[in-house]
Design a protein around this motif. Structure first.
Motif, PDB file in Angstrom:
ATOM      1  N   ILE A  35      28.254  10.527  15.893  1.00  0.00           N
ATOM      2  CA  ILE A  35      28.939   9.341  15.362  1.00  0.00           C
ATOM      3  C   ILE A  35      27.939   8.213  15.111  1.00  0.00           C
ATOM      4  N   GLN A  36      27.013   8.007  16.052  1.00  0.00           N
ATOM      5  CA  GLN A  36      25.999   6.980  15.860  1.00  0.00           C
ATOM      6  C   GLN A  36      25.121   7.273  14.647  1.00  0.00           C
ATOM      7  N   ILE A  55      29.208  11.688  20.418  1.00  0.00           N
ATOM      8  CA  ILE A  55      28.871  10.268  20.277  1.00  0.00           C
ATOM      9  C   ILE A  55      27.553  10.096  19.528  1.00  0.00           C
TER      10      ILE A  55
END
Length: 267
Positions: free
Chosen positions: A193-194, A190
């Motif tokens: 992805i950010q 995550i």
């Protein structure tokens, strides 16, 4: 004679003047070097002070800082896995330590009571002793009046019950061991992805945009692995303790059957 002294005085004055003239540039050069070194020394001292101030952070403060930087979403779940896993592990360790008995001493006491007072005296010894071995002995002695086979079946059946009590909730510890690094890896994905979302929004590949997401990703992974390592140590200790108690139970069961056979033959 006076003329000679006058010439010597003039020569001395000229020599002293030349010495001062030669010394002046050296003094000027030294002053310039000191002016150049002073900013460097000041900068070095400031860097040393800053590094000392960073090193003064205690381990707990640094850990708290990293935990906050990692984000509360996944770091909180990983911390919850650590707390629950440690609670179960400590409870199991206390229970297993209380379940550990001196098996040889118990066997000797039961054998002496069986020879002197019969089955009821041996059962009384087992009632007054804590632990799974004493419980197995009691179940075997309780079926001793029926037959040796009945006593043996009771020992085997109740041995399985005691093993289940020893292994109670241990599977939860293994679950948290597997779950903590998985949550850390999920935080890593995550975070990456950010980071790429920020790059896409900015339209430019700048290190400052990527650093935050990668830092969160690495911190969640590190904390997940730390939790798994801590719980794995406790888990291995618990499993080793259970194996030791189970081996004592099996040896004691064989000894009990032998004692009952010898008791039946004497009768």
């Amino acid at each position: 004679m006076k003329r000679l002294f006058s010439i010597l005085a003039i020569v001395a004055v000229m020599a002293f003047g030349n010495l001062q003239a030669a010394t002046a540039p050296a003094q000027l050069l030294t002053a310039n070097v000191q002016l150049l070194i002073a900013p460097i020394t000041t900068t070095t001292i400031q860097e040393d002070v800053a590094s000392d101030a960073t090193e003064e952070l205690s381990f707990h403060q640094n850990l708290k800082k990293r935990f906050i930087e990692g984000g509360p979403e996944f770091m909180g779940i990983v911390l919850l896995c650590l707390i629950l896993g440690l609670a179960i592990a400590i409870e199991r360790i206390i229970f297993l330590n209380l379940s550990t008995t001196n098996t040889k001493k118990l066997q000797q006491n039961v054998e002496d009571a069986l020879n002197s007072g019969g089955v009821e005296a041996a059962k009384e010894v087992c009632r007054n002793t804590k632990g799974p071995v004493a419980s197995i002995y009691y179940q075997g002695l309780d079926r001793a009046d029926e037959s040796i086979d009945a006593a043996e079946k009771a020992v085997v059946a109740y041995g399985g019950v005691q093993m289940g009590q020893l292994e109670k909730n241990v599977s939860w510890v293994s679950l948290f061991i597997a779950l903590a690094p998985m949550l850390g890896f999920m935080g890593t994905v995550i975070g990456m992805i950010q980071a790429f979302d920020k790059i896409e929004a900015a339209g430019d590949m700048q290190p400052s945009l990527v650093a935050g997401g990668i830092k969160v990703a690495l911190l969640t992974t590190v904390f997940g692995l730390i939790v798994a390592i801590i719980l794995q140590i406790f888990y291995n200790y618990i499993v080793a303790k259970i194996d030791r108690i189970v081996n004592d139970m099996e040896d004691a069961s064989i000894t009990l059957i032998d004692m009952l056979v010898a008791y039946k033959n004497k009768k």
